[in-house]
Design an enzyme around this catalytic site. Structure first.
Site, PDB file in Angstrom:
ATOM      1  N   ASP A  90       0.065  -8.695  -3.868  1.00 14.19           N
ATOM      2  CA  ASP A  90      -1.195  -8.962  -3.308  1.00 14.19           C
ATOM      3  C   ASP A  90      -2.265  -8.348  -4.002  1.00 14.19           C
ATOM      4  OD1 ASP A  90       0.898  -9.588  -1.420  1.00 14.19           O
ATOM      5  OD2 ASP A  90      -0.144  -8.491   0.394  1.00 14.19           O
ATOM      6  N   HIS A 147       6.033  -6.237  -7.440  1.00 10.37           N
ATOM      7  CA  HIS A 147       7.474  -6.797  -7.399  1.00 10.37           C
ATOM      8  C   HIS A 147       7.736  -7.656  -8.933  1.00 10.37           C
ATOM      9  CE1 HIS A 147       8.426  -5.634  -3.026  1.00 10.37           C
ATOM     10  NE2 HIS A 147       7.203  -5.484  -3.279  1.00 10.37           N
ATOM     11  N   SER A 254      -4.685  -0.765  -7.795  1.00 10.41           N
ATOM     12  CA  SER A 254      -5.433  -0.852  -9.125  1.00 10.41           C
ATOM     13  C   SER A 254      -5.199  -2.291  -9.752  1.00 10.41           C
ATOM     14  CB  SER A 254      -4.518   0.304  -9.978  1.00 10.41           C
ATOM     15  OG  SER A 254      -5.226   0.417 -11.350  1.00 10.41           O
TER      16      SER A 254
END
Length: 298
Positions: A90, A147, A254
């Protein structure tokens, strides 16, 4: 004027000390005080807690537990088409596009080299010359786990010490070589589309960078490059991760950088600089699969 002051502070402030202090505070379980700060943080950044496995803030005893909160089942469906890679996180696309020889675009007026990003490892850098890159910025409000875009076998992990500049858009537009100078963890995978690199970039007040196979990679921050290699697919101890599977996490947001070899993938046309990303949605298509669909059978 204000932006100029913010950038100058990036150079002047003791970033490592601030990061250690933030990490120490984020790990503390301070009861009502933690809950008060969490409520203020969630409200300020408009965090959607309904997507979380545990939507009540009282479920989190510390800031770090909150930062790495898991999502509820089904909150991020993974694109099922085997010809498509999935977005790893995201956030928002900072930059993406072609690597021109070994030059990666950071922001207007700023490029950095592929070899510098990969800690001077020219052997590792060579296959990615003229390939593709994507830089995804994870803001404080975002889901902080990263992921896999596709199935992969972990070949190598490299920890690179460095600075701890902020990686927000303002800093990226004004600090040269930002991603090649910040602390980072480089993960190299063998995949069906060739070698793929996924880099977790550290930043100011990012308490830690972790991977699912090694746990916390940093801290400690010992100031030396560290390298780990892993068995190939089929060998005992091989680390195999599937598309959409968690591979790492930040304790506070980050940046993630992906590298692909020339001709291996084509980015989804809807992705541009500034595009909001949701983990699991369409990231890149395998060109051979696309060509096979378009070419009539004879």
């Amino acid at each position: 004027m204000l932006d100029s002051i913010k950038i100058k502070l990036q150079y002047w402030l003791p970033k490592l000390a601030l990061t250690r202090l933030a990490g120490w505070g984020a790990d503390k379980q301070a009861g009502w005080l933690t809950q008060l700060v969490l409520k203020g943080f969630a409200r300020y950044y408009r965090v959607n807690m309904q997507e979380s496995q545990h939507p009540e803030l009282s479920a989190y005893a510390s800031f770090n537990e909150f930062f790495v909160r898991p999502l509820r089942d089904g909150a991020r469906p993974i694109i099922s088409d085997a010809n498509w890679l999935a977005l790893p996180a995201d956030g928002a696309i900072s930059q993406l596009g072609q690597i021109h020889d070994d030059q990666i675009f950071q922001a207007k007026g700023h490029n950095y080299s592929l070899e510098a990003l990969l800690a001077g490892n020219y052997v590792l850098a060579e296959p990615f010359r003229n390939g593709l890159f994507a830089t995804t910025y994870l803001a404080p409000r975002d889901y902080h786990r990263v992921h896999m875009p596709c199935n992969g076998v972990l070949r190598e992990m490299i920890y690179v010490p460095g600075d701890l500049f902020s990686v927000n858009p303002l800093t990226a537009a004004n600090v040269p070589n930002l991603f090649a100078r910040n602390e980072r963890v480089i993960c190299v995978f063998d995949t069906a589309v060739g070698p793929m690199v996924q880099i977790l970039v550290g930043a100011t007040i990012v308490g830690s960078i972790e991977t699912v196979w090694a746990g916390t990679v940093t801290p400690p921050r010992e100031g030396i490059i560290k390298r780990w290699t892993y068995p190939e697919e089929g060998a005992e101890g091989a680390i195999v991760l599937e598309k959409g599977e968690e591979m790492g996490r930040f304790k506070l947001g980050s940046t993630v950088i992906n590298l692909f070899t020339p001709g291996s993938v084509q980015f989804a046309p809807q992705l541009n600089n500034g595009t909001v990303t949701r983990m699991g949605e369409a990231f890149a298509e395998i060109p051979a699969a696309s060509a096979a669909v378009e070419t009539p059978q004879i």
